[in-house]
Design a protein around this motif. Structure first.
Motif, PDB file in Angstrom:
ATOM      1  N   VAL A  96      36.694  14.219 -31.412  1.00  0.00           N
ATOM      2  CA  VAL A  96      35.253  13.984 -31.535  1.00  0.00           C
ATOM      3  C   VAL A  96      34.896  12.852 -30.577  1.00  0.00           C
ATOM      4  CG1 VAL A  96      33.421  13.216 -33.095  1.00  0.00           C
ATOM      5  CG2 VAL A  96      35.229  14.744 -33.938  1.00  0.00           C
ATOM      6  N   GLU A  97      33.917  13.101 -29.716  1.00  0.00           N
ATOM      7  CA  GLU A  97      33.468  12.053 -28.793  1.00  0.00           C
ATOM      8  C   GLU A  97      33.014  10.836 -29.593  1.00  0.00           C
ATOM      9  OE1 GLU A  97      32.834  11.999 -25.311  1.00  0.00           O
ATOM     10  OE2 GLU A  97      33.889  13.882 -24.993  1.00  0.00           O
ATOM     11  N   PRO A  98      33.233   9.613 -29.104  1.00  0.00           N
ATOM     12  CA  PRO A  98      33.889   9.248 -27.854  1.00  0.00           C
ATOM     13  C   PRO A  98      35.357   8.836 -28.044  1.00  0.00           C
ATOM     14  CG  PRO A  98      32.706   7.383 -28.707  1.00  0.00           C
ATOM     15  CD  PRO A  98      32.598   8.463 -29.743  1.00  0.00           C
ATOM     16  N   ASN A  99      36.016   9.339 -29.094  1.00  0.00           N
ATOM     17  CA  ASN A  99      37.438   9.055 -29.218  1.00  0.00           C
ATOM     18  C   ASN A  99      38.180   9.626 -28.013  1.00  0.00           C
ATOM     19  OD1 ASN A  99      37.939   7.945 -32.100  1.00  0.00           O
ATOM     20  ND2 ASN A  99      36.502   9.627 -32.399  1.00  0.00           N
ATOM     21  N   LEU A 100      39.255   8.984 -27.641  1.00  0.00           N
ATOM     22  CA  LEU A 100      40.071   9.519 -26.559  1.00  0.00           C
ATOM     23  C   LEU A 100      41.519   9.106 -26.751  1.00  0.00           C
ATOM     24  CD1 LEU A 100      39.635   7.579 -23.232  1.00  0.00           C
ATOM     25  CD2 LEU A 100      38.399   6.902 -25.238  1.00  0.00           C
TER      26      LEU A 100
ATOM     27  N   PHE B 193      38.753   4.294 -29.237  1.00  0.00           N
ATOM     28  CA  PHE B 193      37.413   4.426 -28.657  1.00  0.00           C
ATOM     29  C   PHE B 193      36.891   3.043 -28.336  1.00  0.00           C
ATOM     30  CE2 PHE B 193      36.654   3.961 -33.217  1.00  0.00           C
ATOM     31  CZ  PHE B 193      35.797   2.882 -33.231  1.00  0.00           C
ATOM     32  N   LEU B 194      35.910   2.987 -27.462  1.00  0.00           N
ATOM     33  CA  LEU B 194      35.193   1.730 -27.210  1.00  0.00           C
ATOM     34  C   LEU B 194      33.798   1.869 -27.785  1.00  0.00           C
ATOM     35  CD1 LEU B 194      35.899   0.416 -23.610  1.00  0.00           C
ATOM     36  CD2 LEU B 194      36.414  -0.678 -25.768  1.00  0.00           C
TER      37      LEU B 194
END
Lengths: 599, 89
Positions: free
Chosen positions: B55-59, B84-85
């Protein structure tokens, strides 16, 4: 369509003459600017036609309501606050939010412009369509919170909405903030402009109804946005808040430490708000948020054995500024420093960064080390409060530090400039530009100075390895980020719901059209944002900005990152210049709607 | 494979790391499926209900510094971090 729907009043106040004049803004102004920052910048653009003294009477302060404030649109009770910054000498457009923003529109107002200079401390009281100038001598020296309480007690009306400065603004600290409803327009020193005008507070009482053009469409679009804003896309803000960045940036080796001399901080874990939360035996966590916002992002902490009214917000930038950037690993000292800044009305980023600068100057013998009763040294949390007190009262060394790192470095001399971490006079926020090339570009070109909220491209830098992106792609990313930030800030929507849109321009334009009643599509929204960006730069040019001002602190060029996974990386000046040239070329070749509009 | 968790993923999992029964290299989608199976609480706030996307903005950053590229396979030596940030407001 029947024209712009919503408050369109423009209130122009001259504090010198003690006059107030009300007029109505035409449809074309809203179609051109959308509202918020777009409107504030246009009003500044019409009034600032050449160099001026930011602390002089001719500098306008502009409040411009977000066009969704006091409507069902969630996360949108916000307003823009613009002036010429006494810290940078350039345009400073900030944001604040909550009840004050909503009541501004309930007074029938789209914007307020304040010029002149009162001859004694003054409060402007706006009650619907009436304006009074009230003596504020008794409020001098009070915090914004105390001022709000005093004004409400005096009026016997708890519903008054107040925007005020604290003692730092009264004394002209060049990074003094302005507060309403516990929210701050923090950066750039707007509080000092209030102080120079002897304007202590603005008080609003408004009970008018705010109409929307299409109730059904507004309700449906708002419901969709609210539902998304309660979902996984904003969970991080609801559950953790921005303080969660601390652990992440530490792990990534991108946590500016001890005034950007390192990129990891051994004591980082000790100051993470998550640690306070996890050690629930010691700290009380309180939650807060803006009026009408489903996210409620603010997480405040206080030790359980202390008065909970002293709870301090644990926003990433604030914790970073007094924690890692000052080398302090004592969470209590950091929270106390944040709380003291809110009490005095100081921008936490600039205050923490200026103290970090002073610590490094003291380390190199450029400033005395023992002026605050405890060493002015990295890692000494005990020095934060006395340093903040001295700055807010402009006492002793605090007087020098109250002008920010650029001015302080110039006065100190002897090479102190190499420790001054600022862009165009605004102190850097807590990200490491040497590891984030697109962010570094955006930080250098930002019209406000070093603002992470006007060119927030760090996320893009994380997703794409440095070697994978071409200059033209990075320039395009920076421009897109800048223009999109203008759009958000004109609408004004909280950026915490930015991931809640699937096609931001199209959906936001539909929302604006439903609320305001004028046609708008995604392309027109982008064009409006671009016009506002062009106005920002045009204003700065009139104030003396030249392209060579678009640069970064010399440390970022000359000193590679010392530690962590990005050790050895610096900003290559030739590479930044090439990126800037590409950026400028793309800005020039893009359609120029402002020129088209004025032609 | 040890996975480091930050922010929401750590809060939901209730721990800073998770060991996945993965030997050798794995691709992005396979990694997410394994992670979702090991920590169901990550669905749907961090991992999409389909289990093959974040799920954005997890990366995912390998060793906290390098995003996983399309089609890239990675192993335990790469130290995947889920993070995420969050900024703005």
């Amino acid at each position: 369509m029947a024209g712009y729907v919503g408050p369109r009043g423009l209130l122009e106040i001259d504090l010198t003459a003690r006059t107030a004049q009300r007029s109505e803004l035409p449809d074309a102004v809203f179609a051109d600017t959308l509202g918020g920052v777009g409107l504030a910048v246009r009003l500044i653009d019409e009034r600032v036609r050449g160099p001026l003294d930011p602390l002089g009477p001719s500098n306008p302060i502009v409040f411009a309501a977000g066009p969704f404030a006091s409507t069902p649109v969630p996360a949108a009770n916000k307003h823009a606050l613009a002036t010429i910054s006494p810290l940078t000498g350039l345009l400073n457009e900030g944001l604040s939010s909550s009840h004050f923003s909503a009541v501004l529109r309930r007074c029938g107002l789209a914007a307020i412009v304040i010029t002149g200079e009162a001859d004694a401390w003054t409060t402007i009281a706006i009650d619907g369509d009436r304006v009074r100038f009230e003596d504020a001598a008794a409020l001098a020296g009070l915090s914004a919170h105390e001022t709000t309480k005093a004004l409400r007690d005096r009026a016997g009306d708890r519903s008054l909405r107040v925007c005020a400065i604290g003692p730092a603004g009264e004394r002209g600290v060049r990074y003094a903030s302005v507060e309403n409803d516990g929210r701050q327009a923090g950066r750039g020193g707007t509080g000092a402009v209030f102080g120079a005008k002897r304007l202590k507070a603005i008080v609003l009482r408004g009970r008018g109804e705010v109409q929307v053009a299409d109730r059904a469409a507004t309700a449906a679009l708002s419901a969709t946005l609210r539902e998304r804003a309660l979902g996984p896309k904003t969970a991080k803000y609801r559950v953790l808040g921005t303080g969660a960045n601390l652990r992440v940036l530490q792990r990534m080796g991108q946590l500016p430490t001890r005034n950007f001399t390192a990129a990891t901080f051994a004591g980082a874990e000790n100051v993470t708000p998550e640690r306070a939360r996890e050690s629930s035996g010691s700290y009380l966590e309180l939650r807060a948020g803006c009026a009408g916002c489903p996210v409620q992002c603010e997480h405040l902490y206080v030790r359980k054995d202390r008065d909970k009214r002293s709870a301090a917000a644990s926003e990433y930038e604030s914790v970073w500024a007094f924690g890692p950037n000052c080398g302090v690993d004592d969470l209590d000292a950091v929270l106390d420093a944040i709380g003291r800044c809110d009490e005095f009305g100081l921008d936490t980023i600039s205050a923490g960064s200026t103290i970090a600068f002073a610590m490094e100057c003291a380390e190199h013998g450029l400033l005395p080390r023992d002026v605050f009763g405890t060493p002015l040294a990295f890692g000494n949390g005990a020095v934060l409060l006395p340093a903040i007190d001295a700055i807010a009262s402009r006492r002793g060394l605090g007087d020098l530090l109250a002008d920010g790192v650029r001015a302080a470095a110039a006065r100190i001399g002897s090479g102190a400039e190499r420790f001054a971490m600022h862009a165009k006079g605004l102190e850097l926020p807590g990200y490491e530009p040497r590891a984030l090339p697109t962010y570094a570009l955006g930080l250098s070109t930002c019209t406000r100075g070093a603002c992470h909220n006007r060119a927030a491209t760090y996320d893009r830098d994380l997703r794409d390895p440095v070697e994978d992106r071409r200059d033209d792609e990075r320039a395009r990313d920076a421009i897109l980020a800048e223009d999109r930030a203008v759009a958000w800030d004109s609408l004004v929507l909280c950026k915490f719901v930015r991931d809640c849109f699937e096609d931001f321009e199209a959906e936001a334009a539909a929302l604006w059209s439903a609320v305001c009643g004028l046609p708008l599509d995604g392309e027109a929204l982008r064009a409006s944002a671009q016009r506002t960006w062009e106005r920002k730069r045009a204003i700065n040019a009139r104030l003396g900005w030249v392209p060579s001002d678009d640069t970064l602190p010399s440390r970022l060029f000359a000193e590679p990152i010392a530690d962590g996974p990005h050790a050895g990386r610096s900003v290559d000046p030739a590479r930044l210049a090439a990126l800037q040239a590409t950026y400028e070329a793309q800005r020039r070749t893009a359609s120029s709607p402002l020129v088209a509009l004025e032609a | 494979m040890t996975v480091e968790l930050f922010g929401m993923s750590r809060a939901l999992a209730g721990r800073p790391t998770i060991d996945l029964p993965i030997d050798g290299a794995i691709d992005y989608a396979g990694f997410l499926r394994a992670l979702a199976e090991a920590v169901p609480a990550l669905v749907p706030q961090v991992i999409a209900s389909s289990h093959d996307a974040l799920v954005e903005p997890n990366l995912i950053l390998l060793d906290g510094r390098r995003a996983v590229r399309d089609g890239e396979r990675f192993s335990a030596d790469d130290r995947p971090c889920v993070l995420f940030l969050a900024s703005g407001g």
